[in-house]
Design a protein around this motif. Structure first.
Motif, mmCIF file in Angstrom:
data_model
loop_
_atom_site.group_PDB
_atom_site.id
_atom_site.type_symbol
_atom_site.label_atom_id
_atom_site.label_comp_id
_atom_site.label_asym_id
_atom_site.label_seq_id
_atom_site.Cartn_x
_atom_site.Cartn_y
_atom_site.Cartn_z
ATOM 1 N N ASP A 45 -19.488 -2.378 10.159
ATOM 2 C CA ASP A 45 -20.243 -1.893 9.003
ATOM 3 C C ASP A 45 -21.669 -1.539 9.437
ATOM 4 O O ASP A 45 -22.021 -1.613 10.621
ATOM 5 C CB ASP A 45 -20.235 -2.926 7.866
ATOM 6 N N THR A 62 -12.437 -6.192 9.538
ATOM 7 C CA THR A 62 -11.060 -6.505 9.911
ATOM 8 C C THR A 62 -10.108 -5.669 9.072
ATOM 9 O O THR A 62 -10.392 -5.319 7.922
ATOM 10 C CB THR A 62 -10.761 -7.999 9.684
ATOM 11 N N GLY A 63 -9.037 -5.364 9.721
ATOM 12 C CA GLY A 63 -7.954 -4.694 8.987
ATOM 13 C C GLY A 63 -8.207 -3.241 8.684
ATOM 14 O O GLY A 63 -7.508 -2.638 7.874
ATOM 15 N N VAL A 64 -9.194 -2.650 9.307
ATOM 16 C CA VAL A 64 -9.401 -1.220 9.058
ATOM 17 C C VAL A 64 -8.644 -0.442 10.124
ATOM 18 O O VAL A 64 -8.791 -0.705 11.305
ATOM 19 C CB VAL A 64 -10.892 -0.859 9.122
ATOM 20 N N SER A 98 -7.834 3.284 6.435
ATOM 21 C CA SER A 98 -7.190 2.414 5.478
ATOM 22 C C SER A 98 -7.608 0.987 5.769
ATOM 23 O O SER A 98 -8.072 0.665 6.860
ATOM 24 C CB SER A 98 -5.667 2.566 5.586
ATOM 25 N N GLY A 99 -7.408 0.163 4.792
ATOM 26 C CA GLY A 99 -7.789 -1.241 4.957
ATOM 27 C C GLY A 99 -8.758 -1.625 3.879
ATOM 28 O O GLY A 99 -9.421 -0.766 3.292
ATOM 29 N N PRO A 100 -8.858 -2.936 3.635
ATOM 30 C CA PRO A 100 -9.655 -3.407 2.503
ATOM 31 C C PRO A 100 -11.147 -3.092 2.658
ATOM 32 O O PRO A 100 -11.835 -2.854 1.667
ATOM 33 C CB PRO A 100 -9.419 -4.919 2.507
ATOM 34 N N GLU A 101 -11.641 -3.105 3.882
ATOM 35 C CA GLU A 101 -13.082 -2.904 4.030
ATOM 36 C C GLU A 101 -13.407 -1.496 4.512
ATOM 37 O O GLU A 101 -14.502 -1.235 4.997
ATOM 38 C CB GLU A 101 -13.659 -3.930 5.019
ATOM 39 N N ASN A 148 -14.186 1.119 3.308
ATOM 40 C CA ASN A 148 -15.310 1.867 2.750
ATOM 41 C C ASN A 148 -16.632 1.589 3.440
ATOM 42 O O ASN A 148 -17.555 2.377 3.372
ATOM 43 C CB ASN A 148 -15.434 1.541 1.260
#
Lengths: 292, 369, 514, 322
Positions: B347, B354-356, B267-270, B272
């Motif tokens: 990545d 961040t935030g994953v 989960s998290g914005p990045e 993917n």
């Protein structure tokens, strides 16, 4: 080395136990001693002859003079003018040693450590000249000295004597300096010490082994030098060096073996003493020359 | 006292670019450590600050003054060299006083400063010795003393501990840390390739690679939030475990697939973009079931206060996990892990995401279902 | 062979011949040292008259350079007295020839050359004049003609010490010397069946037999003959003079473009039978085992000393041995005889000119004290000076005034040597006088290597084989070199021909005179 | 470790600065060079250039008459059998002395390299004594020692009945060059010995110890362990010795002057004879002598380059000494 390889296992056999390391060393020593005595025999003979009368020398006989005499030395000293030649030689030697050592050290430092433009070219040029026999360049050297007004002076001789080995000495210094950690210079640079002071107070004191080598080698060179002083002092026998003096003394006293050996003995004593005092440094320095 | 500011600093040796535009600002009194692997340019950077290397581009300011073209000795810096660079033919006190003497400082003043430095470093009994007669640690102190007597605004240390043995290294590290406390307000820049030194000493760490700053920050910041794979791998011991991920997010729910095909949600914005999972040894928790992966124990290292267990994963990678002392593990056992602590995601370019956060394991059953 | 005509001296051949002394003067240098027991009263007998001319105050020390040797013995006594009389400082240098050859040109160039000097061996005076090294005496000696008239005929020769009518050199010693006298220890000669003397030369066969007998009868403690074998000039001088005795009419030059030229034919005669046989004589003595071992490492003074010490019985050497032996070892009983001659022959010893070219003194063109040089020159050209010279130097470099040779105080042996030389030595024509262009030839001549001295050495050591072949080869090389020099000289306008060397009227048994 | 970084600054940096700026920046370095360069330039470079110029002249060295003759001197030299012989002798001399000297000194070095041999310093000093003895003195002593008349060596040989007649070591054309070679080796072995001793220092002590434990004999260690290790030094030492052996002028000039009949005339003596000491009335030919010097110099240089290439090869083969 004799004992180094004496192996555990073979030491057990009786033949080997007879040749135990200690005995082997003893035998090596005795053999070496015999060879060394033969090796220095000519020089010992020379010293011995210098204390003999000519008739005793010609009669052969042992090394120990039957009637030791100093007459040869007195004669050699006076007639070969050795006193004066000695000081000429000393003057030339000391002067050329000072000049050579300082110039070679300075140049060696720059070549060994400072990446100035033209460094590689200069290096190449020096290596190139290193292998060219210099015997025949005496005329231009003499012309140069004459033009400088030094053609017939001990100063000229001193300068020209410096030229002999400056390349080798410079390369020795360069090699030595280039192996020194550069942090020493950087530290002193951080301390606000300029290149000249750094060289003088830091690098030069550290190059003592090379300095000693150069001093001894140049002393030998100046003390031994023959062709150059021969030509330069031709016009003025009062300026002769010992080598030339002894050579011409020999020309005049071919049959005075006692005088010649005495003169020779006087000539080699100072160099031998110098060598004995400095031999450790000197040998280290020479050794460095081949390792480096 | 002064801070140091590097702006767009670059260095070229011929065509080789060693430093590629570095911007660093080091505050007054700060202890800043440059760390990075061999050849990353950290020493060069330090030497550029010292003035021992020319600056090809950019500017170096010390105490607000641009020093690019100022002689090293005028920059208010002092340097401690990796090899100590003591003058072998001078005594300890001569070594320390040499720079002052050469610059015409009066003798009593030199004596005073040398004595003071010797007191700080507790090397008074050694003052008349030559460097040859000193141990490595003592030499190191003399080298530091030589820096101290100059009373510099900025101390530069170039791998000062690398020539010491392990024990002495730890001790001297402490000394340097203390020294920083004693010399109130002195800015110190310290170069090392040893991240432990960096972590223990630094107020701030600059991680360098290939002449670039990879990340800059306080030690724990770097430890906890490495900006990229490189920093993550470099900081921390044992080295962070990296596991390749294949993004299998379908639709709204990002997920990642391990090389053995097991998957877990992200989960998290990045989320993917996640291509690599980073997890430190203490971020792996042994679980009985629902582990992210299972592996076989190959080596067990007992450190006393911890146990490091090396596990071979089904895809053949060796992963290290930290166990509490006394943990009962044996070589050959199979063991399952869940992601129990901080995890890091990077990545495809190695940039930290961040935030994953990882979610639950997506079981085979569910998958097949 | 009828009328006599002296044109002058072949400078080059002359200088060349004197280079016999050149190298001997390396030895010469030693003479100064070797003659230790000089009678101090001799110096007292030197009388120095009032100056012959007005002498300006001296500019620094007056400096004199010559090749030393017996000259040094004289001048070291003369100059202190001269300096005292004239109230000046004098610096005398006696240097070996090879050093003069290097020093003087360098000194001329850097302005440090002395006021008066010997020219380097092999340097034609005309060259020195042309290069501006020396100045004529004409303006320095006021009564020049009267002074010159006091010299015997043949002392001043165009091309030798007179160039284009101006007088340059002081010819104060005579070249009438035989540098290959047979000198022997009487003790050694007693071991043989022979009793040679000034009037009783040995034949070649006797010479060889004597050498063998000395060697054999001494029981190996003494060798028959010794030579200064590493001194090339001793080989060539001895060979030429042995050949002279067999009838070869050429001077004993070791080098130079006109060495070994028989002026009767103008040919180089170095491979004639006389030479071949002389060489074979030396080789025979060598093969008999009568030659002192290791002569190739001995120079002339060393060889001389071995005779005195009883290591060798005989030596072929010059008159200078006499005063040396007499001074060094008054007890040494030695005798002398002319160079051995082949059975039934009694050829003359030939020299290139009367005055000794090597000893001739010149005044530096840039001399600081030319007047003092002229003053000394003048003195040496008076009977007083010549007698003083003869007193000291004896037969080694005989005074050029025959009267001085008579008046000088000399030992019996020295007198005998001078008498022998008067009888034995003859002066050849001088080609430079008749054909001045030959001075150019002398300048351009390039001595072939090996030269005569080298070839004789090479034959003796066995490195060359075939006496006749080797000497013929040498002759060809010498001819080629001479012809080339003539061609080159003509290219520079010398206008000379090989035929200029032919003096069909020359009788070698008498001095050639104009 | 930032070892690699440390070395980078050493390469002369081709910075963006112009040459002039770099020169100006290095002005102090040039100051360092001044005294050495003056000597180097005046007494080495200038004479070399002058000699090469002289070699194109027909010039006695003294008179003002210098005639430019181009390469004629060189052409004549190549047909001058005395030049060719001297050339040959120089190389023969080198070929004879260098290996001999290296071998003798190597044997000495191996024997003296034993730390337990108490007198080894004394022996080393004794072997070194001829090195510090001036050549002129050596020449005198040797001439006296080898004299066929009264000389002690011949006395010994005759007494021992080895020869019937005294051997004229320096006067016999067959012997003289080899006698001088022997004297030369005797004089200089001490230096080579030091070089070998230095080379032996590079053999780690552990190797001897390991061999000892393996039960390997002394000679085996020497031949199979020590020699291969110090072999690369042989090239350097050989090079130094070869250069020294080509400079034998003082020894030969002060003993035989190249005689008898040129039998010991090596290159430098030839050059000296032509340039300074022509026999009899021969005129010095400085131009010709200079040409000989230049040719000889070229030959020596080519030889040297060969050796240097060999050194490089040897070093490359043996990474331990790289």
């Amino acid at each position: 080395m004799a004992d180094v390889a004496l192996s555990h296992s073979s030491a057990i056999t009786s033949r080997q136990s007879f040749l135990n390391p200690r005995r082997r060393r003893l035998i090596t020593s005795v053999v070496l001693a015999a060879i060394c005595i033969v090796w220095v025999y000519p020089l010992v003979w020379m010293v011995s002859a210098s204390f003999k009368s000519n008739s005793e020398i010609f009669a052969g006989g042992g090394l120990i003079p039957e009637n030791p005499t100093f007459e040869n030395f007195v004669r050699a000293w006076h007639e070969a003018n050795i006193g004066a030649y000695f000081f000429n030689t000393l003057f030339v030697t000391v002067g050329s040693v000072l000049i050579t050592t300082i110039s070679a050290a300075l140049m060696g430092y720059a070549l060994g450590r400072r990446p100035f433009p033209g460094r590689a070219t200069l290096f190449g040029l020096m290596l190139f000249t290193l292998f060219i026999p210099q015997g025949y360049t005496i005329i231009p050297v003499f012309e140069l000295l004459s033009n400088l007004g030094l053609g017939q002076s001990l100063w000229g001789l001193m300068l020209a004597t410096c030229g002999h080995s400056i390349v080798i000495f410079t390369l020795l210094f360069a090699g030595y300096f280039s192996q020194m950690p550069k942090e020493l210079e950087e530290a002193s640079r951080m301390d606000g010490v300029g290149p000249v002071k750094t060289f003088w107070y830091v690098m030069l004191p550290l190059s003592k082994p090379i300095i000693v080598t150069v001093v001894v080698m140049q002393t030998l060179q100046a003390w031994n030098d023959f062709l150059l002083p021969l030509v330069i002092t031709l016009a003025n026998p009062a300026l002769r060096t010992l080598s030339v003096g002894i050579y011409s003394f020999r020309g005049e006293h071919f049959i005075d073996w006692g005088g010649m050996t005495a003169g020779s003995t006087i000539t080699i004593v100072p160099v031998i003493i110098l060598f004995l005092f400095l031999q450790r440094y000197f040998i280290d320095g020479l050794a460095g020359a081949v390792k480096g | 006292m002064a801070g140091v500011k590097l702006t767009g600093v670059a260095k070229k040796f011929g065509a080789v670019e060693v430093i590629r535009g570095v911007d660093i600002e080091i505050g007054e009194g700060e202890f800043c450590v440059f760390v990075g692997p061999s050849g990353c340019g950290k020493s060069t950077l330090l030497r550029m600050i010292a003035g021992l290397e020319e600056i090809t581009a950019g500017s170096v300011e010390i105490g607000g003054r641009r020093v690019n073209d100022i002689d090293p000795s005028e920059r208010g810096t002092a340097m401690v060299f990796q090899t100590y660079a003591l003058y072998p033919h001078m005594t300890v006190s001569q070594n320390m006083g040499f720079g002052l003497r050469m610059n015409g400082v009066p003798k009593p003043e030199i004596a005073k400063r040398v004595a003071e430095a010797a007191r700080i470093l507790q090397i008074e009994p050694l003052l008349d010795r030559k460097p040859k007669q000193l141990s490595g640690g003592q030499r190191q102190r003399v080298a530091i003393g030589r820096a101290i007597v100059r009373d510099p605004q900025v101390f530069l240390f170039d791998e000062p501990l690398s020539n010491l043995d392990a024990e002495l290294r730890v001790a001297t590290r402490l000394e340097i840390a203390k020294l920083h406390g004693q010399l109130q307000g002195s800015t110190m820049i310290y170069v090392t390739h040893d991240q432990v030194e960096a972590m223990t000493l630094a107020d701030r760490i600059v991680v360098l690679r290939d002449g670039r700053v990879e990340q800059m920050g306080e030690p724990m910041e770097l430890y906890e939030r490495p900006a990229n794979l490189f920093v993550a791998g470099f900081i921390g011991s044992p080295k962070m475990n990296f596991i390749k991920l294949r993004a299998t997010g379908d639709g709204g729910q990002p997920a990642a697939e391990l090389p053995d095909g097991s998957r877990f949600a992200l989960s998290g914005p990045e989320a993917n973009g996640a291509a690599t999972l980073g997890v430190r040894a203490d971020g792996l928790k042994p679980v009985d079931r629902d582990g992210v992966f299972t592996g076989e124990i190959t080596v067990v290292e007992q450190l006393g206060d911890a146990v490091f267990v090396y596990v071979r994963t089904p895809w053949g990678q060796e992963i290290v996990a930290r166990f509490e002392p006394g943990a009962k593990v044996r070589v050959g056992e199979r063991i399952s892990f869940a992601l129990g602590g901080r995890t890091h995601f990077f990545d495809a370019d190695g940039r930290g995401l961040t935030g994953v956060t990882p979610g639950n394991t997506i079981s085979e059953a569910r998958l097949s279902a | 062979m009828s009328t006599r005509q002296i044109d002058g001296l072949s400078r080059r051949a002359f200088l060349a011949s004197s280079s016999a002394f050149a190298l001997a003067a390396l030895a010469g240098r030693s003479l100064a040292q070797e003659v230790k027991n000089i009678d101090p009263s001799i110096a007292e007998k030197i009388t120095i008259a009032d100056p012959s001319l007005d002498l300006p105050p001296a500019d620094g020390p007056f400096r004199w350079l010559d090749s030393g040797g017996q000259k040094g013995v004289f001048y070291r006594q003369f100059f202190p007295k001269y300096a005292e009389t004239r109230g000046i400082e004098v610096v005398y240098d006696g240097l070996p020839w090879n050093e003069i050859a290097t020093v003087l040109p360098l000194g001329i160039r850097n302005g440090s050359a002395p006021d008066a000097f010997n020219l380097p061996n092999g340097m034609p005076p005309a060259v020195a004049v042309a290069e501006g090294w020396v100045q004529p005496l004409d303006d320095l000696i006021p009564d020049l003609d009267a002074w010159k008239a006091g010299f015997p005929a043949g002392s001043f020769v165009e091309g030798v010490n007179v160039i284009e009518g101006k007088t340059y050199g002081l010819p104060y010693t005579s070249e009438r010397r035989c540098s290959s006298l047979l000198l022997f220890s009487r003790k050694a000669m007693e071991l043989t069946e022979f009793d040679p003397g000034p009037g009783a030369p040995l034949t070649w066969d006797q010479f060889r037999t004597a050498a063998a007998q000395i060697t054999k009868n001494s029981g190996g403690s003494m060798f028959g003959l010794i030579m200064g074998g590493n001194q090339g000039n001793r080989w060539s001088a001895n060979l030429v003079q042995l050949a002279n005795r067999g009838g070869a009419a050429c001077a004993s030059s070791v080098a130079g473009c006109l060495s070994c030229v028989d002026y009767r034919t103008g040919e180089i005669v170095v491979d004639k039978d006389e030479f071949v046989e002389a060489m074979e004589l030396l080789l025979a003595i060598r093969d008999d085992g009568s030659m002192f071992p290791g002569i190739m490492s001995l120079n002339a003074p060393q060889a001389r000393a071995f005779v005195e010490q009883g290591g060798a019985g005989m030596i072929l050497q010059g008159p200078w041995n006499v005063p040396i032996w007499e001074a060094n070892n008054p007890d040494f009983d030695f005798g002398l005889a002319p160079t051995p001659a082949p059975e039934g022959k009694d050829g003359k010893t030939i020299v290139d000119a009367l005055p000794s070219a090597a000893n001739t003194m010149y005044v530096n063109a840039a001399a600081k004290n030319p007047a003092y040089a002229a003053d000394v020159f003048h003195y040496m050209g008076t009977l007083d000076g010549q007698v003083a010279w003869g007193n000291v130097v004896g037969p080694s470099d005989p005074p050029i005034f025959p009267k001085a040779a008579e008046e000088a105080e000399m030992s019996e042996r020295s007198k005998a040597v001078i008498a022998l030389q008067e009888k034995q030595v003859r002066v050849s024509p001088v080609v430079y006088a008749r054909s001045p262009g030959f001075t150019k030839v002398a300048q351009l001549y390039e001595e072939p290597t090996p030269n005569l001295a080298n070839v004789v050495q090479g034959l003796y050591t066995g490195q060359l084989s075939g006496v006749k072949e080797s000497l013929s080869k040498l002759k060809d090389a010498m001819n080629a070199a001479l012809d080339k020099a003539i061609t080159d000289a003509n290219a520079e306008g010398a206008n000379v021909r090989r035929e200029d060397l032919v003096y069909s009227d020359w009788d070698p048994s008498v001095d050639y005179a104009s | 470790m930032s070892a690699t970084e440390l070395h980078i600054p050493h390469t002369p940096a081709a910075t963006r600065q112009g040459l002039a700026a770099r020169i100006w920046k290095s002005r102090i370095d040039y100051l360092f060079l001044v005294p050495g360069l003056l000597i180097f330039g005046a007494f080495i470079v200038w004479p070399l250039i002058a000699s090469e110029y002289y070699s194109l002249l027909n010039w006695t060295g003294f008179g003002a008459a210098k005639k430019f003759v181009g390469l004629q001197n060189y052409r004549e030299l190549l047909q001058d059998e005395f030049f060719l012989n001297a050339f040959k002798r120089s190389f023969l001399f080198t070929l004879a002395t260098v290996p001999l000297q290296m071998f003798i000194s190597l044997v000495f070095a191996i024997l003296l390299n034993n730390k337990l041999l108490k007198l080894s310093t004394l022996f080393r000093t004794m072997i070194f004594l001829p090195v510090v003895t001036p050549v002129v003195v050596i020449a005198i002593v040797i001439a006296l020692m080898l004299s066929p008349f009264n000389g002690p060596i011949n006395g010994l040989l005759l007494d021992a009945g080895l020869f019937e007649r005294a051997v004229d070591f320096l006067g016999s054309p067959q012997l003289v060059l080899w006698t001088l070679a022997g004297v030369f080796v005797w004089k200089w072995t001490g230096v080579t010995l030091i070089y070998w001793l230095a080379a032996l220092q590079t053999v780690p002590e552990e190797l001897y110890e390991a061999a000892k434990l393996d039960g390997v004999k002394t000679w085996q260690v020497t031949v199979f362990v020590v020699l291969p290790i110090i072999a690369p030094f042989a090239v350097v030492i050989g090079l130094i010795s070869a250069i020294a052996a080509l400079n034998v002028f003082p020894l030969i000039q002060s003993t035989t002057q190249g005689g008898p009949f040129f039998a010991s005339e090596v290159m430098e003596v030839f050059i000296f004879r032509i340039a300074f000491a022509p026999s009899g009335g021969m005129v010095p030919q400085l131009g010709y002598a200079s040409a000989a010097g230049v040719l000889f110099g070229l030959a020596v240089m080519i030889l040297t380059i060969f050796q240097i290439v060999a050194v490089r090869r040897a070093r490359r083969k043996d990474p331990a000494n790289g």
